[in-house]
Scaffold this motif. Structure first.
Motif, PDB file in Angstrom:
ATOM      1  N   LEU A 146      -4.158 -11.999  10.451  1.00 51.56           N
ATOM      2  CA  LEU A 146      -3.381 -11.356  10.583  1.00 51.56           C
ATOM      3  C   LEU A 146      -2.438 -11.022   9.738  1.00 51.56           C
ATOM      4  CD1 LEU A 146      -1.793 -13.790  13.465  1.00 51.56           C
ATOM      5  CD2 LEU A 146      -2.536 -12.053  13.718  1.00 51.56           C
ATOM      6  N   GLU A 147      -2.763 -12.322   8.288  1.00 54.00           N
ATOM      7  CA  GLU A 147      -1.523 -11.844   6.825  1.00 54.00           C
ATOM      8  C   GLU A 147      -2.703 -10.997   6.637  1.00 54.00           C
ATOM      9  OE1 GLU A 147       1.208 -12.382   4.094  1.00 54.00           O
ATOM     10  OE2 GLU A 147       1.299 -13.289   6.218  1.00 54.00           O
ATOM     11  N   VAL A 148      -3.625 -10.547   6.303  1.00 54.02           N
ATOM     12  CA  VAL A 148      -4.064  -9.366   5.862  1.00 54.02           C
ATOM     13  C   VAL A 148      -4.138  -8.523   6.602  1.00 54.02           C
ATOM     14  CG1 VAL A 148      -6.697  -7.665   5.651  1.00 54.02           C
ATOM     15  CG2 VAL A 148      -6.237 -10.631   5.083  1.00 54.02           C
ATOM     16  N   LYS A 149      -4.032  -8.496   8.274  1.00 51.18           N
ATOM     17  CA  LYS A 149      -3.216  -6.737   8.561  1.00 51.18           C
ATOM     18  C   LYS A 149      -1.706  -6.871   8.730  1.00 51.18           C
ATOM     19  CE  LYS A 149      -3.948  -8.225  12.551  1.00 51.18           C
ATOM     20  NZ  LYS A 149      -4.347  -8.182  14.511  1.00 51.18           N
ATOM     21  N   ARG A 150      -0.478  -7.826   8.124  1.00 54.07           N
ATOM     22  CA  ARG A 150       0.574  -7.667   7.599  1.00 54.07           C
ATOM     23  C   ARG A 150       0.626  -6.831   6.094  1.00 54.07           C
ATOM     24  NH1 ARG A 150       4.401  -9.908   5.250  1.00 54.07           N
ATOM     25  NH2 ARG A 150       3.732 -10.545   4.117  1.00 54.07           N
ATOM     26  N   LEU A 151       0.080  -7.245   5.716  1.00 51.28           N
ATOM     27  CA  LEU A 151       0.031  -6.720   4.259  1.00 51.28           C
ATOM     28  C   LEU A 151      -0.404  -5.924   4.055  1.00 51.28           C
ATOM     29  CD1 LEU A 151      -0.188  -9.794   1.867  1.00 51.28           C
ATOM     30  CD2 LEU A 151       1.710  -8.183   2.115  1.00 51.28           C
ATOM     31  N   VAL A 152      -1.825  -5.339   4.628  1.00 52.39           N
ATOM     32  CA  VAL A 152      -2.237  -4.179   4.193  1.00 52.39           C
ATOM     33  C   VAL A 152      -1.196  -2.792   4.782  1.00 52.39           C
ATOM     34  CG1 VAL A 152      -3.905  -2.343   5.154  1.00 52.39           C
ATOM     35  CG2 VAL A 152      -4.459  -4.811   4.436  1.00 52.39           C
ATOM     36  N   GLY A 153      -0.884  -3.005   6.286  1.00 51.09           N
ATOM     37  CA  GLY A 153       0.325  -2.195   7.292  1.00 51.09           C
ATOM     38  C   GLY A 153       1.526  -1.596   5.607  1.00 51.09           C
ATOM     39  N   ILE A 154       1.481  -2.993   5.306  1.00 43.29           N
ATOM     40  CA  ILE A 154       2.706  -2.870   4.562  1.00 43.29           C
ATOM     41  C   ILE A 154       2.703  -1.887   3.614  1.00 43.29           C
ATOM     42  CG2 ILE A 154       5.174  -4.056   3.411  1.00 43.29           C
ATOM     43  CD1 ILE A 154       4.829  -5.959   5.575  1.00 43.29           C
ATOM     44  N   LEU A 155       1.657  -2.554   2.786  1.00 42.79           N
ATOM     45  CA  LEU A 155       2.042  -1.606   1.204  1.00 42.79           C
ATOM     46  C   LEU A 155       1.157  -0.794   1.824  1.00 42.79           C
ATOM     47  CD1 LEU A 155      -0.078  -5.149  -0.332  1.00 42.79           C
ATOM     48  CD2 LEU A 155       2.263  -4.430  -1.133  1.00 42.79           C
ATOM     49  N   ALA A 156       0.736  -0.455   2.240  1.00 42.35           N
ATOM     50  CA  ALA A 156       0.527   1.301   2.780  1.00 42.35           C
ATOM     51  C   ALA A 156       1.177   2.140   2.959  1.00 42.35           C
ATOM     52  CB  ALA A 156      -0.792   1.378   3.298  1.00 42.35           C
ATOM     53  N   THR A 157       1.461   1.231   3.962  1.00 46.32           N
ATOM     54  CA  THR A 157       2.976   2.433   4.397  1.00 46.32           C
ATOM     55  C   THR A 157       4.103   2.382   3.310  1.00 46.32           C
ATOM     56  OG1 THR A 157       2.608   1.726   7.270  1.00 46.32           O
ATOM     57  CG2 THR A 157       5.190   2.596   6.255  1.00 46.32           C
ATOM     58  N   GLY A 158       4.242   1.417   2.580  1.00 43.45           N
ATOM     59  CA  GLY A 158       5.205   0.971   1.201  1.00 43.45           C
ATOM     60  C   GLY A 158       5.073   2.182   0.528  1.00 43.45           C
ATOM     61  N   PHE A 159       3.721   2.213   0.576  1.00 44.21           N
ATOM     62  CA  PHE A 159       3.455   3.336  -0.749  1.00 44.21           C
ATOM     63  C   PHE A 159       3.472   4.514  -0.496  1.00 44.21           C
ATOM     64  CE2 PHE A 159      -0.282   5.781  -3.070  1.00 44.21           C
ATOM     65  CZ  PHE A 159       0.061   5.424  -3.863  1.00 44.21           C
ATOM     66  N   THR A 160       3.072   5.213   0.394  1.00 47.43           N
ATOM     67  CA  THR A 160       2.928   6.280   0.832  1.00 47.43           C
ATOM     68  C   THR A 160       4.711   6.726   1.221  1.00 47.43           C
ATOM     69  OG1 THR A 160       1.525   5.857   2.936  1.00 47.43           O
ATOM     70  CG2 THR A 160       3.123   7.367   3.648  1.00 47.43           C
ATOM     71  N   LEU A 161       5.625   6.322   1.520  1.00 51.87           N
ATOM     72  CA  LEU A 161       6.415   6.506   1.395  1.00 51.87           C
ATOM     73  C   LEU A 161       7.155   6.666  -0.172  1.00 51.87           C
ATOM     74  CD1 LEU A 161       8.583   3.879   4.047  1.00 51.87           C
ATOM     75  CD2 LEU A 161       8.492   6.699   4.222  1.00 51.87           C
ATOM     76  N   PHE A 162       6.624   5.733  -1.231  1.00 49.01           N
ATOM     77  CA  PHE A 162       7.567   6.047  -2.637  1.00 49.01           C
ATOM     78  C   PHE A 162       6.550   7.714  -2.767  1.00 49.01           C
ATOM     79  CE2 PHE A 162       5.985   5.850  -6.329  1.00 49.01           C
ATOM     80  CZ  PHE A 162       6.222   6.000  -7.345  1.00 49.01           C
TER      81      PHE A 162
END
Length: 832
Positions: free
Chosen positions: A387-403
């Motif tokens: 679960l923690e890996v899924k949460r961080l992967v989703g947030i990091l990939a999304t945040g980087f895309t938004l940047f």
């Protein structure tokens, strides 16, 4: 979910897609940025209306939007094959093959460096296992090439540079997705630190298995499409099935990379398709795929953006630091490629020089988008991922895309402007003033004729003529004051314009069926090489590229080797027939360029430049004629058949034009015109069939024409033809090295050879031989033989030469004359 509601939402998304493009142009922002912002607004609004207590009227719509079946498999199995396949169909494969080293190195190295950089940076700053960090690195390594390519095209960047970046971006995506599948397997298996042995055993299967699968399926599809040449819609349907079958078979049956399979299938169709499908069918097929890819790219972006609010629901402030780490590591990795690897490739002469401003634009233009979000979504959906890996992967990939979209995407044009890439060079500015002056002079003449024909009011005509005349006088004055363009630059610009006109002529000739569609891609590639070589090296580059169009390539020499050593004549037959047709088509095209030089170029650059360009064009025509005459001599009768076929195609084109004119004049109806066009299409298909080239028969006829072999009976000539091997040599190529052991004798079938020894030079032409003196004297060769024109040599080994010498009086006489010319007693060597 109600089908009516789903249809309404999808139709509304298409409406958004249609309005996003003009909005992006008006705001001067990348199209993908506008789509992402609109998608996020729609997704955020749906969440807001579903949770707010202000109104419940929009709850069904919000629930429908949030309940759309948007899963990672939808992106990976529906949209991604379409995008990758269309990208490969739109690539100039033959031109990219010239730069395969920088494209492949940049793609592979860029992915590996970015994956390692982001992965290890995250492993040092977070609690994620190393394999999960590397998985994040692979996800954010995928770039969106559309933004950079579109901006490069709007800036008129060098074609070769844009082509390398486009090829690198495509293969970058393929390699990154393959790496994603590789690391995803380890994450789901619960292996925190995969070993090097695991990587070496699994990764090659992903790449090689995918490439082989895509190639095999594409070849099968092309074969089926070739069997139904008259059913264009059926061919298009098969092409639509091709990428999906390649992806599914590779992923589900072979266990390889579906992305690599789709890329391999697209490249195969791009290379083989133009020669197997009718020209109009191939053009329509590419247009259909352009539209499909436009819809798929827009939908994947806007649907992925709908997920962004949900992916960020569990965002914590501490995650912002990790997003910053990913951003910094990814930018540093890309900078290392652009400012480290790329200059190294340039120094090794494997890549064109990429100026620093362009590299900075590429660095800041490395946007991420829908593919990154789709891969992140695939991780969050997997029940095998913690679960923690899924949460961080989703947030990091999304945040980087938004940047990349919001920060880099919105400021990219500003960066371009600050780098000065949106301004014309001084030479282009000076040239533009001259072009405007010439164009306005032509416009004035045309306007004068138009106003006379329409009998317009004289006062209005005089007023507009004075206004236009003032503008023309100002343009002429600025052009006459221009001193920035040197003669060398004028010649370069004139040659670039000439090569561009050659490319336009090729396209026009293909459309009217004067030039075979089979060779259109090769001819266009040659024209592009002329343009790029002139851009980089001026007149010298133009000449070098022009020589290459008539030279024998590596493929030709390889095919000759297969024919001589193993009796495989298929490749040599095909390449020889292609060369015949290519030279005939080039001669036809070059003859159309003389008027362009004396018209447009002379008016812009002056008489001296036009005369110099005419001289260069004449030299190309002479080289073409020599190469064509050599093929005629080498393959008697075959060129005549090709010329007959060209006349038939021309007659069909003229007949087609006459029928179209009759229909426009009302002399024939649509039904009769359709029937006549179908008849012409059948005759044109027959005219496109190339006559068969029998190499064995042609070799026998060629040997029969040699004066040295006169007097031999038919059986001896056939045996000799079988014993001779063929070698093709380009101008300047050494065909016999000094001090090499004597093992064979060469007979010149076409071209010319220069022999050099101790400062003395002899030139030999068609029908003559060399290399015999070293064999007869049993000494190392004392001369160096170099081709001075594209030449075809027939080679006979020592044993067969000695046997032939005993039977042929003419050959003994030629050897005797050659020995006497060099001061050697002929009786000594003939009795040796």
């Amino acid at each position: 979910m109600d089908i009516v509601l789903i249809t309404t939402i999808i139709a509304s998304l298409f409406l958004v897609i249609g309005l996003a493009e003009p909005l992006a142009a008006r705001l001067r922002l990348p199209y993908s940025v506008i789509l992402a912002v609109l998608g996020m607004l729609i997704g955020g609004a749906a969440i807001f209306f579903l949770r707010t207590t202000l109104t419940d009227a929009l709850n069904p719509v919000a629930e429908a939007i949030l309940g759309l079946p948007i899963r990672s498999n939808v992106f990976l199995y529906v949209f991604l094959p379409t995008l990758l396949f269309q990208a490969t169909l739109g690539m100039e494969i033959r031109r990219m093959l010239d730069d395969w080293v920088p494209i492949l190195v940049l793609a592979v190295v860029a992915v590996v460096v970015a994956t390692l950089s982001v992965g290890f940076a995250l492993s040092w700053t977070s609690s994620l296992p190393l394999v999960a960090c590397l998985l994040v690195g692979a996800i954010v390594s995928t770039t969106d090439p559309s933004a950079v390519i579109s901006i490069f095209r709007s800036l008129s960047a060098p074609r070769r540079l844009a082509r390398i970046i486009e090829g690198e971006s495509l293969l970058n995506d393929a390699a990154a997705i393959a790496l994603f599948g590789f690391f995803m397997g380890f994450v789901m298996l619960g292996l925190p630190d995969p070993t090097l042995q695991d990587a070496l055993t699994r990764f090659p299967l992903l790449i090689l298995g995918g490439a082989l699968t895509g190639w095999l399926i594409a070849r099968a599809a092309i074969r089926v499409m070739g069997l139904i040449p008259r059913y264009e819609l059926a061919q298009h349907s098969i092409s639509v099935a091709l990428p999906y079958l390649a992806y599914i078979v590779a992923e589900q049956s072979v266990g390889a990379s579906g992305v690599i399979a789709v890329v391999a299938a697209g490249l195969t169709l791009n290379l083989v398709g133009p020669g197997r499908l009718p020209p109009q069918a191939w053009t329509n097929l590419r247009e259909i795929w352009d539209l499909l890819a436009h819809w798929a790219g827009a939908l994947i972006f806007i649907l992925a953006a709908l997920l962004i609010p949900r992916l960020l629901e569990e965002f914590r402030l501490s995650d912002a630091v990790l997003i910053g780490v990913v951003v910094l590591a990814a930018i540093v990795a890309r900078a290392a490629i652009l400012f480290g690897v790329l200059p190294l490739l340039t120094a090794l002469r494997l890549s064109p020089t990429v100026e620093r401003p362009y590299r900075a634009a590429i660095l800041w233009g490395g946007l991420r988008g829908a593919v990154t979000l789709a891969l992140a979504l695939a991780v969050t959906e997997s029940f095998r991922v913690p679960l923690e890996v899924k949460r961080l992967v989703g947030i990091l990939a999304t945040g980087f895309t938004l940047f990349t979209l919001i920060v880099q995407g919105t400021t990219l044009r500003w960066v371009i402007r600050k780098l000065g890439l949106d301004q014309l060079s001084p030479i282009d500015q000076a040239l533009s003033r001259q072009v405007v002056a010439v164009a306005l002079q032509t416009v004035r003449e045309d306007v004068a004729r138009t106003t006379t024909n329409y009998e317009l009011n004289r006062d209005i005509v005089r007023g507009e003529a004075k206004r236009f005349g003032d503008r023309l006088d100002e343009a002429v004055r600025e052009a006459e004051e221009t001193t920035e363009i040197l003669d060398r630059d004028r010649i370069t610009l004139g040659l670039i314009a000439l090569a561009g006109a050659e490319r336009d002529t090729i396209i026009a000739r293909v459309r009217d069926h004067s030039v075979s569609s089979r060779l259109a891609e090769q001819l266009l590639s040659d024209a592009d090489r002329l343009i790029e070589a002139t851009h980089s090296s001026g007149r010298t580059g133009y000449r070098r590229a022009a020589r290459r169009t008539v030279a024998y390539g590596r493929g030709f020499r390889l095919a000759a080797g297969l024919h001589n050593r193993f009796g495989l004549s298929g490749p040599l037959t095909r390449l020889t027939a292609d060369r015949f047709e290519q030279l005939l088509s080039q001669r036809l095209i070059l003859r159309d360029l003389d008027g362009f030089i004396h018209g447009r170029i002379r008016r812009i650059h002056g008489r001296r430049v036009s005369e110099l360009l005419t001289e260069l064009l004449t030299q190309r025509m002479k080289a073409l004629s020599r190469a064509l005459d050599g093929l005629r001599l080498q393959y008697p009768g075959y060129a005549e058949e090709l010329e007959r076929r060209f006349i038939r195609r021309t007659a069909l084109r003229l007949e087609e034009r006459e029928y179209a004119s009759m229909r426009e004049d009302g002399l024939i109806g649509d039904e009769l015109h359709t029937a006549l066009m179908q008849e012409i299409a059948e005759r044109r298909a027959a005219a496109e069939e190339r006559p068969r080239l029998d190499l064995a028969l042609q070799r026998t006829e060629l040997v029969r024409q040699f004066p040295l072999f006169a007097g031999l009976d038919d059986a001896a000539i056939r045996r000799l033809a079988q014993a001779l091997s063929t070698r093709y040599a380009n101008a300047g190529e050494v065909v016999m090295a000094k001090d090499s052991p004597p093992r064979s004798v060469c007979f010149i079938a076409t071209g010319a050879v220069e022999l050099e020894n101790a400062g003395q030079v002899w030139r030999l032409g068609r029908g003559e031989m060399f290399g015999q003196m070293a064999i007869l004297t049993r000494k190392p060769r004392r001369v160096e033989a170099r081709a001075i024109a594209p030449s075809t040599l027939l080679i006979l080994d020592e044993a067969r030469f000695r046997r032939l010498l005993k039977r042929s009086n003419r050959l003994r006489a030629a050897v005797r004359a050659s020995a006497e010319k060099r001061g050697i007693d002929p009786d000594t060597i003939l009795t040796a």
